[in-house]
Design an enzyme around this catalytic site. Sequence first.
Site, PDB file in Angstrom:
ATOM      1  N   LYS A 215      43.549  61.990   2.268  1.00 63.14           N
ATOM      2  CA  LYS A 215      43.884  60.561   2.226  1.00 63.14           C
ATOM      3  C   LYS A 215      44.826  60.209   3.378  1.00 63.14           C
ATOM      4  O   LYS A 215      44.656  59.198   4.043  1.00 63.14           O
ATOM      5  CB  LYS A 215      44.484  60.205   0.853  1.00 63.14           C
ATOM      6  CG  LYS A 215      43.442  60.314  -0.269  1.00 63.14           C
ATOM      7  CD  LYS A 215      44.052  60.257  -1.665  1.00 63.14           C
ATOM      8  CE  LYS A 215      42.994  60.570  -2.723  1.00 63.14           C
ATOM      9  NZ  LYS A 215      43.509  60.556  -4.094  1.00 63.14           N
TER      10      LYS A 215
ATOM     11  N   GLN B 189      49.123  60.850  -7.190  1.00 61.40           N
ATOM     12  CA  GLN B 189      47.994  61.761  -7.364  1.00 61.40           C
ATOM     13  C   GLN B 189      47.987  62.347  -8.779  1.00 61.40           C
ATOM     14  O   GLN B 189      48.988  62.885  -9.238  1.00 61.40           O
ATOM     15  CB  GLN B 189      48.073  62.886  -6.313  1.00 61.40           C
ATOM     16  CG  GLN B 189      46.865  63.792  -6.279  1.00 61.40           C
ATOM     17  CD  GLN B 189      45.586  63.095  -5.850  1.00 61.40           C
ATOM     18  OE1 GLN B 189      45.579  62.309  -4.924  1.00 61.40           O
ATOM     19  NE2 GLN B 189      44.487  63.383  -6.539  1.00 61.40           N
TER      20      GLN B 189
ATOM     21  N   ASP C 243      44.645  52.411  -6.389  1.00 58.01           N
ATOM     22  CA  ASP C 243      43.728  53.258  -7.163  1.00 58.01           C
ATOM     23  C   ASP C 243      42.981  52.436  -8.215  1.00 58.01           C
ATOM     24  O   ASP C 243      41.993  52.905  -8.790  1.00 58.01           O
ATOM     25  CB  ASP C 243      44.513  54.380  -7.865  1.00 58.01           C
ATOM     26  CG  ASP C 243      44.482  55.694  -7.089  1.00 58.01           C
ATOM     27  OD1 ASP C 243      43.533  55.882  -6.304  1.00 58.01           O
ATOM     28  OD2 ASP C 243      45.402  56.512  -7.278  1.00 58.01           O
TER      29      ASP C 243
END
Length: 308
Positions: free
Chosen positions: A60, A104, A127
Amino acid sequence: MASTYLCAMQVLNGKETAQAIKDSLKIEVAQLSSRGNPVPHLVAVLVGNNGASETYVASKVKACQEVGFKSTLIRLEENITELKLLEMIRELNTDPDVDGILVQLPLPKHISDDEVINTIDPAKDVDGFHPNNVGRMVLGQPTFVPATPHGIMLMLEHYKIETKGKHAVVIGRSNIVGRPMSILLSGAGYPGNCTVTICHSSTVNLKEICQTADILVAALGKPGFVTADMVKDGAVVIDVGITRVPDASKKSGFRISGDVDYENVAPKCSYITPVPGGVGPMTIAALMKNTFRACAIKHYEDQGESIH
Ligand code: NAD
């Protein structure tokens, strides 16, 4: 055993498609800067030393560099308290220099995923896991769509795959992949307008249901689970699975395996995603799109414009 299906099978190349998306984002970032706006800034929070999470976060951060975003990686000890992590997220929420926040997953057991997700400002939740954003997605309103299903939708669009009226079967009902995938595929518009069946660990007659799928999305995390006898001739097969399988012949000691028995399923398909190189790169491209959106909304709206 290989099938007798005779139509040409096309591999859905996630690497190439993701690159095309990143290339056009790079141009948009340059345009944003030329209007005097700062470039998008993604902050990734990594708790602990999970090997797979380390790899995902590194990809990412690398993608941010490729498209010209600013990125910050915050590494935290495995034993950080939930309270401390929430405090840090609240600081990021109010930091005007930060456009997108991703924490994460999975988190260590002593930290609640829900508490963490609920604490992220929905306007920075790139997200798309915050209940506000999930609700907006369900209602078909503009929002941050979770990166993996978003990436799959972008892939279907890129390859102009017909979805209207098709029977889509999604295996897996997680909040990050299966459930949002089922909602997006059943939504009005393109890609969408599918009739969707969502399957999970308590589904009975899974094989028979899969056999009726025009579009089959496998997102359960069981290597090689979808076998050729479960797939209809001409189906579109999307393999979301990423499992590390021990492999002594690899330097890393493992190989990545998808949820589909690719070798035997591919000859039956009209389209299929490989693993690796299919859904994975698309997930990252979709996250970059979400981060750009978070930044663009903030700055264009400051200038009295809307990008919705
Ligand atoms: P999860 O463990 O949260 O959910 C798995 C789902 O599969 C559950 O809903 C469960 O009910 C279902 N399931 C399990 N066994 C089943 C069975 N025998 N029959 C039918 N359903 C069954 O997993 P997840 O987070 O949704 O991830 C799924 C897979 O996708 C994993 O391999 C993960 O690593 C991968 N993944 C890949 C990407 C990517 O970018 N490619 C992103 C996220 C997750």
